[in-house]
Design a protein around this motif. Structure first.
Motif, mmCIF file in Angstrom:
data_model
loop_
_atom_site.group_PDB
_atom_site.id
_atom_site.type_symbol
_atom_site.label_atom_id
_atom_site.label_comp_id
_atom_site.label_asym_id
_atom_site.label_seq_id
_atom_site.Cartn_x
_atom_site.Cartn_y
_atom_site.Cartn_z
ATOM 1 N N GLU A 43 7.688 -3.674 -5.213
ATOM 2 C CA GLU A 43 7.177 -4.616 -6.203
ATOM 3 C C GLU A 43 6.509 -5.820 -5.546
ATOM 4 O O GLU A 43 6.002 -6.708 -6.228
ATOM 5 C CB GLU A 43 8.316 -5.087 -7.112
ATOM 6 C CG GLU A 43 8.937 -3.954 -7.940
ATOM 7 C CD GLU A 43 10.103 -4.448 -8.778
ATOM 8 O OE1 GLU A 43 10.410 -5.657 -8.699
ATOM 9 O OE2 GLU A 43 10.693 -3.624 -9.497
ATOM 10 N N GLU A 44 6.568 -5.864 -4.221
ATOM 11 C CA GLU A 44 6.006 -7.013 -3.496
ATOM 12 C C GLU A 44 4.844 -6.537 -2.631
ATOM 13 O O GLU A 44 4.976 -5.581 -1.875
ATOM 14 C CB GLU A 44 7.101 -7.617 -2.606
ATOM 15 C CG GLU A 44 6.651 -8.834 -1.815
ATOM 16 C CD GLU A 44 7.796 -9.373 -0.966
ATOM 17 O OE1 GLU A 44 7.498 -10.068 0.016
ATOM 18 O OE2 GLU A 44 8.976 -9.083 -1.275
ATOM 19 N N PHE A 45 3.707 -7.195 -2.762
ATOM 20 C CA PHE A 45 2.526 -6.768 -2.004
ATOM 21 C C PHE A 45 2.647 -7.216 -0.548
ATOM 22 O O PHE A 45 2.876 -8.393 -0.269
ATOM 23 C CB PHE A 45 1.255 -7.341 -2.621
ATOM 24 C CG PHE A 45 0.022 -7.024 -1.835
ATOM 25 C CD1 PHE A 45 -0.523 -5.740 -1.867
ATOM 26 C CD2 PHE A 45 -0.579 -7.978 -1.023
ATOM 27 C CE1 PHE A 45 -1.656 -5.432 -1.128
ATOM 28 C CE2 PHE A 45 -1.706 -7.680 -0.285
ATOM 29 C CZ PHE A 45 -2.245 -6.398 -0.338
ATOM 30 N N LEU A 46 2.494 -6.246 0.365
ATOM 31 C CA LEU A 46 2.500 -6.529 1.800
ATOM 32 C C LEU A 46 1.210 -5.994 2.399
ATOM 33 O O LEU A 46 0.827 -4.842 2.143
ATOM 34 C CB LEU A 46 3.690 -5.866 2.507
ATOM 35 C CG LEU A 46 5.093 -6.405 2.222
ATOM 36 C CD1 LEU A 46 6.124 -5.548 2.936
ATOM 37 C CD2 LEU A 46 5.229 -7.853 2.649
ATOM 38 N N THR A 47 0.534 -6.816 3.173
ATOM 39 C CA THR A 47 -0.647 -6.322 3.877
ATOM 40 C C THR A 47 -0.199 -5.365 4.971
ATOM 41 O O THR A 47 0.983 -5.332 5.367
ATOM 42 C CB THR A 47 -1.433 -7.485 4.513
ATOM 43 O OG1 THR A 47 -0.628 -8.076 5.539
ATOM 44 C CG2 THR A 47 -1.813 -8.519 3.469
ATOM 45 N N LEU A 48 -1.135 -4.572 5.478
ATOM 46 C CA LEU A 48 -0.813 -3.616 6.536
ATOM 47 C C LEU A 48 -0.262 -4.336 7.771
ATOM 48 O O LEU A 48 0.700 -3.880 8.393
ATOM 49 C CB LEU A 48 -2.066 -2.825 6.910
ATOM 50 C CG LEU A 48 -1.904 -1.764 8.009
ATOM 51 C CD1 LEU A 48 -0.866 -0.722 7.600
ATOM 52 C CD2 LEU A 48 -3.242 -1.104 8.328
ATOM 53 N N LYS A 49 -0.851 -5.498 8.078
ATOM 54 C CA LYS A 49 -0.411 -6.269 9.241
ATOM 55 C C LYS A 49 1.015 -6.783 9.042
ATOM 56 O O LYS A 49 1.838 -6.745 9.962
ATOM 57 C CB LYS A 49 -1.371 -7.435 9.480
ATOM 58 C CG LYS A 49 -1.159 -8.153 10.802
ATOM 59 C CD LYS A 49 -2.262 -9.174 11.041
ATOM 60 C CE LYS A 49 -2.084 -9.841 12.402
ATOM 61 N NZ LYS A 49 -3.169 -10.841 12.660
#
Length: 405
Positions: A43-49
């Motif tokens: 439910e939490e957006f995480l960038t690839l980095k």
């Protein structure tokens, strides 16, 4: 929930999913970590980095050495000094500085320490607060816990190169000249007993490892160390022995002295003792005096001459009541050559002197300097320039002649 609490929760979930009843490889651990992050953070957006950074941190926490893994994996780092949770100091490329990261809690640091010592079959706690251990890559580890270390736990890691430094590398670094390296190679092949001396951080273990590479490959070599650090390659008949501390489970202590005595019954061609710092000096001298030519070892000293005094003191630490004249006669008979190393003001490590032990006469050990380091540049400069100057020829050449050299 704070970011630290979320990280701790993720770590606990990952650990609970690992099957501890069997060996789990790194790839499986990484898979569990990736899956756990996906489930917890969907439910939490995480960038690839950000995801890669989180996976890396969790892997280091679960599998390796926490924040220290980054330093241990860095080939340019030679020393890591953890002063409790207060600060981490790093020696890199010969320069010492304070790292911008540190352990968040004493519990996390203690977990890393217990993981290290357990893999070396050692125990450290308040009852036994000092221990020497090693990492899987051969790095030397020293731990001092509370209550001895008031701001502890104190963790010191001496990191060695992934590939052992050879004599050719030392020549390229300017630590020794090609002529002197060839001279020492002939001494090792011929079976001269060589003692490497120097102060802390002068490169004794590295130099001993480089010398041992000259031993003919067909010989049987036995290495004896407090913590196994020597990286001898290309020798099939190699026996590596390591001391053991006594523990609460009743396992008895096994010392350097015990291992030297045992090694004499193992038909060695060469005995290499990583470092002598106590009464084991007597057993090393006895071995060198009973037909085990080509023995190698190291010791702490400020000069080659001072190394002889240190050997005398260490023999007296054995508990044997021997007259000083008998001790000196033993040393003169056992040690053929002393190679003294030093760390100069520009942080470079060099061979400073090579001395031949001639004989015992009128109560004194007679020495003959073979090579001496002389500064050739301006002594006021930060960068030290100089070379090893030949002083005398080797007097005892019997072993060289017998070897055809």
């Amino acid at each position: 929930m704070t970011e630290e609490e979320q990280f701790a929760l993720l770590k606990n979930q990952i650990v609970s999913r690992i099957d501890l009843s069997r060996d789990v490889d790194d790839d499986e651990i990484r898979g569990i970590i990736a899956d756990t992050i996906t489930q917890r953070k969907k439910e939490e957006f995480l960038t690839l980095k950000e995801r890669e950074r989180l996976q890396k941190q969790l892997f280091f926490e679960v599998r390796r050495l926490g924040i220290l893994e980054e330093l241990v994996s860095d080939s340019s780092v030679t020393e890591i000094m953890v002063n409790g949770t207060e600060a981490v100091f790093v020696e890199k490329d010969g320069k010492l500085f304070q790292w911008d990261r540190k352990f968040e809690s004493r519990e996390k640091l203690s977990d890393v320490i217990q993981q290290i010592v357990a893999k070396s079959n050692r125990i450290v706690n308040e009852a036994s607060p000092i221990v020497d251990a090693r990492l899987s890559n051969g790095s030397r580890v020293n731990v001092v816990m509370n209550p001895v270390a008031l701001n502890g736990p104190i963790l010191t890691i001496r990191r060695f190169p992934d590939d052992p430094i050879r004599m050719t590398d030392l020549i390229n670094y300017g630590s020794i000249s090609e002529e002197v390296a060839e001279f020492l190679k002939n001494l090792v092949v011929a079976g001269y007993n060589i003692f490497v001396s120097g102060g802390t951080g002068s490169g004794k273990t590295t130099f001993l490892n480089a010398l041992s590479a000259f031993i003919p490959k067909g010989e049987r070599i036995i290495t004896i160390e407090d913590s196994a650090e020597l990286q001898i390659r290309g020798v099939s008949n190699l026996v590596r022995l390591e001391t053991r501390n006594a523990n609460v489970e009743g396992a008895a202590e096994i010392t350097i002295r015990d291992l030297i005595k045992s090694s004499l019954r193992m038909r060695p061609d060469r005995i290499i003792v990583g470092e002598i710092r106590d009464g084991a000096a007597l057993d090393f001298l006895s071995a060198a005096n009973t037909g085990h030519d080509g023995s190698l070892s190291t010791g702490h000293a400020n000069s080659a001459k001072d190394m002889l005094s240190r050997l005398e003191t260490m023999v007296l630490m054995s508990g044997m009541e021997l007259p000083l004249s008998a001790i000196r006669r033993q040393i003169a008979s056992a040690v053929d050559v002393i190679v003294h190393l030093g760390r100069l003001r520009d942080k470079t490590r060099k061979v400073l002197e090579i001395v031949e032990v001639i004989d015992f006469c009128d109560g004194e050990i007679l020495l003959s300097p073979l090579y001496q380091f002389e500064e050739t540049g301006d002594k006021g400069k930060d960068k030290v320039e100089g070379r090893l100057e030949k002083i005398n020829d080797l007097k005892h050449t019997e072993k060289l002649r017998k070897s055809g050299l």
